[in-house]
Design an enzyme around this catalytic site. Structure first.
Site, mmCIF file in Angstrom:
data_model
loop_
_atom_site.group_PDB
_atom_site.id
_atom_site.type_symbol
_atom_site.label_atom_id
_atom_site.label_comp_id
_atom_site.label_asym_id
_atom_site.label_seq_id
_atom_site.Cartn_x
_atom_site.Cartn_y
_atom_site.Cartn_z
ATOM 1 N N ASP A 7 -29.515 -32.874 29.605
ATOM 2 C CA ASP A 7 -29.195 -32.250 28.547
ATOM 3 C C ASP A 7 -28.101 -31.231 28.999
ATOM 4 O OD1 ASP A 7 -29.469 -31.309 25.725
ATOM 5 O OD2 ASP A 7 -29.866 -29.389 26.734
ATOM 6 N N GLU B 169 -25.623 -36.178 29.295
ATOM 7 C CA GLU B 169 -24.707 -35.503 28.045
ATOM 8 C C GLU B 169 -23.842 -34.509 28.458
ATOM 9 O OE1 GLU B 169 -25.694 -33.135 23.827
ATOM 10 O OE2 GLU B 169 -26.186 -32.361 26.016
HETATM 11 C C1 NOJ Z 1 -28.139 -31.004 23.351
HETATM 12 C C2 NOJ Z 1 -29.148 -31.398 22.631
HETATM 13 O O1 NOJ Z 1 -28.813 -32.848 22.234
HETATM 14 C C3 NOJ Z 1 -29.195 -30.791 21.217
HETATM 15 O O2 NOJ Z 1 -30.058 -31.252 20.435
HETATM 16 C C4 NOJ Z 1 -29.672 -29.235 21.856
HETATM 17 O O3 NOJ Z 1 -29.617 -28.312 20.567
HETATM 18 C C5 NOJ Z 1 -28.385 -28.817 22.871
HETATM 19 N N1 NOJ Z 1 -28.296 -29.764 23.805
HETATM 20 C C6 NOJ Z 1 -29.200 -27.449 23.737
HETATM 21 O O4 NOJ Z 1 -30.109 -27.724 24.369
#
Ligand code: NOJ
Ligand code: MG
Length: 555
Positions: A218, A280
């Protein structure tokens, strides 16, 4: 690493991650076994056969760790346990083993940019005094101006409002401010602190020792901030890139994040070449994203440029070419993602009129997608990406052509973006509504208790698994056939050659023996004489490929 032939599917190869199809389970909305209206790990285990039959190689699970759920579990209070909402650690172990027994790899979500404000570290930090080691795990700073009443800098939170919150000292006086790039319940960690590194090495080992095959990481691009935390005027949302002056935002995509990634690469390598990290990272252009997947860093990074692209042939062609070559330059596979739990589902996004992006969500009173057009384009987009070399991610429900819930009443919304943006953004709840399994059961079979944490629309029966299994033209059968043909023709490991001879609003390429043609827009295309059609996203008209259709054929 030797190839182990006795294992099924992706388990047989250590480089499985170069061409895999990876299915995202969003646990709270996948399958609910205990009837509380929230999906859970035993529910997911009970539906694993569905994933095996669909033909995916791996599963990525969004967070199921103990959490106060201010951001649907992306606010983690304990990285090495399971929230009772989702089950127990024994359920997680069983899920890993049951998935492996079906030839499916398992990725879990690692959330290293921030913890929950209920994590023991943050509790200790606010109980401790300024300047203590407890504070030093997070980004606490003095405020600016008289009395330190203004935040330390002007950064905004991704969910709206300032990125800083001030704490109150135990004696009731105002104290320092802490940074949260997301919700105030998600304080950012200070990744210059060796203790943070050590703790996350422990977390990685904890899950690797339990047998997971890797991690989706993440906010990979946010872990390090520019020294001094300088002011930055632009909005924190969307794909991050340099501004006109050649500067990158001080909170995103700093070169130092790569030091952390290299450390994790080394740790994973001690478990074998088949353990992976997927970034991500909302960064552009593809050359910048490619830095995350250099040989000693992560194995994959989500390609959000494709996901963000409008339905336009020239645009799609150039993203396909540019992302493939940027990844090839560092020896990594490109990835293709159409939907996930943060964006409007692609069959709805692609049904919006030109110029309406749907970014920020869709609600009552907003322009509504054209469902039929969206499904037609969505299926065409799906068959395009599933024929591309590299890795494809599939978000739960998309295999049924499930649309976004675009008419959720605002008073049931739970995504913090809705409240923090003052209702300007509807938020991400519409893509998180529990999915449908059995058309005629309450909650379409999602919950054994007939409850659902977000209300499902009343017209979802056609999107239930049992309404589509064995039905030749259903979206489910299209996905299943596509995955089988993708495997048979080794498309994920192939190379593509763009084909001339079609009009500008067609994307056409050859991947090995298979030719793939997508009509993006109003013009039909003609199949070459003698073409043997393997699969099409919609009905063909003789040798004509109608508008918004993808066809795979051999000629
Ligand atoms: C990316 C995640 O996919 C999302 O759902 C989340 O709100 C943010 N990062 C913060 O962790
Ligand atoms: Mg439950």
């Amino acid at each position: 690493m030797p190839v182990i032939d006795s294992k099924p599917g992706a388990l047989a190869r250590s480089d499985w991650w170069r061409d895999a199809v990876i299915y995202q389970i969003y646990p709270r909305s996948f399958a609910d076994s205990d009837g509380d209206g929230v999906g859970d790990l035993p529910g997911a285990i009970a539906r694993l056969d569905h994933l095996r039959d669909l033909g995916v190689d791996a599963v990525w699970l969004s967070p199921f760790y103990p959490s106060p759920q201010y951001d649907a579990g992306y606010d983690v209070a304990d990285y090495c346990a399971v929230d009772p909402l989702f089950g127990t650690l024994a359920d997680a172990d069983r899920l890993i083993n049951e998935a492996h027994a079906r030839g499916l790899r398992i990725l879990v979500d690692l959330v290293p940019n921030h913890t929950s404000d209920e994590h023991v570290w943050f509790r200790a930090a606010i109980a401790a005094a300024e300047g203590t080691p407890e504070r030093a795990r997070y980004l606490f700073r003095e405020g600016r101006g008289p009395g330190g009443d203004a935040p330390p800098n002007n950064w905004l939170s991704v969910f709206g409002g300032p990125a800083w919150t001030r704490i109150t000292r135990p004696d009731g006086t105002p104290g320092q401010w802490y940074l949260h790039l997301f919700d105030p319940h998600q304080p950012d960690l200070d990744w210059t602190n060796p203790e943070v590194h050590e703790e996350f090495r422990r977390v990685l080992r904890f899950w690797l020792d339990r047998g997971v095959d890797g991690f989706r990481v993440d906010v990979s691009h946010g872990m390090r901030k520019a020294p001094g935390l300088p002011d930055w005027d632009a909005s924190p949302n969307g794909l991050v890139q340099e501004n006109a002056a050649g500067q990158r935002p001080p909170m995103w995509d700093q070169d130092e994040v790569h030091e952390i990634i290299r450390e994790w690469h080394e740790l994973l390598a001690t478990y074998g070449e088949d353990r992976i990290l997927c970034a991500e990272a909302w960064v552009a252009p593809p050359e910048r994203l490619a830095l995350y997947v250099r040989p000693d860093e992560m194995q994959q990074a989500f390609n959000f440029e494709y996901l963000k692209a409008p339905w336009n042939a020239a645009h799609l062609r150039s993203i396909i070419t540019e992302s493939s070559s940027a990844m090839a330059a560092v020896g990594a596979p490109p990835t293709w993602v159409l939907s996930n739990h943060d964006v409007v589902r692609h069959v709805s996004r692609l049904g919006l009129p030109d110029g309406v992006s749907g970014d920020g969500g869709i609600g009552v009173g907003d322009v509504q997608p054209d469902r039929e057009l969206g499904l037609r384009r969505g299926r065409a987009a799906t068959l395009q990406v599933l024929a591309l070399p590299g890795v494809a991610y599939v978000y739960q429900g998309e295999e049924f052509g499930l649309p976004e819930h675009t008419e959720l009443p605002d008073d049931v919304r739970q995504d913090p973006t809705y409240a923090r943006s003052g209702g300007v953004e509807r938020g991400r709840d519409g893509c998180r509504v529990p999915i449908a399994w059995e058309a005629h059961l309450p909650t379409y079979g999602f919950s054994s208790g007939g409850r659902s944490w977000l209300p499902q629309p009343t017209d979802w029966a056609p999107y239930a698994a049992d309404a589509q299994r064995g039905v030749p033209d259903s979206t489910y059968e299209m996905y299943r056939s596509a995955l089988a043909l993708r495997r048979e023709h080794a498309l994920g490991g192939g190379t593509i050659e763009h084909l001339d001879g079609y009009t500008d609003d067609v994307v056409a390429f050859r991947n090995g023996a298979v030719t793939v043609v997508t009509t993006v827009g109003d013009t039909a295309a003609a199949l070459p004489a003698g073409a043997r059609v393997l699969l099409a996203s919609g009905p063909l008209d003789g040798d004509k490929v109608p508008a918004d259709t993808t066809v795979w054929f051999i000629s």
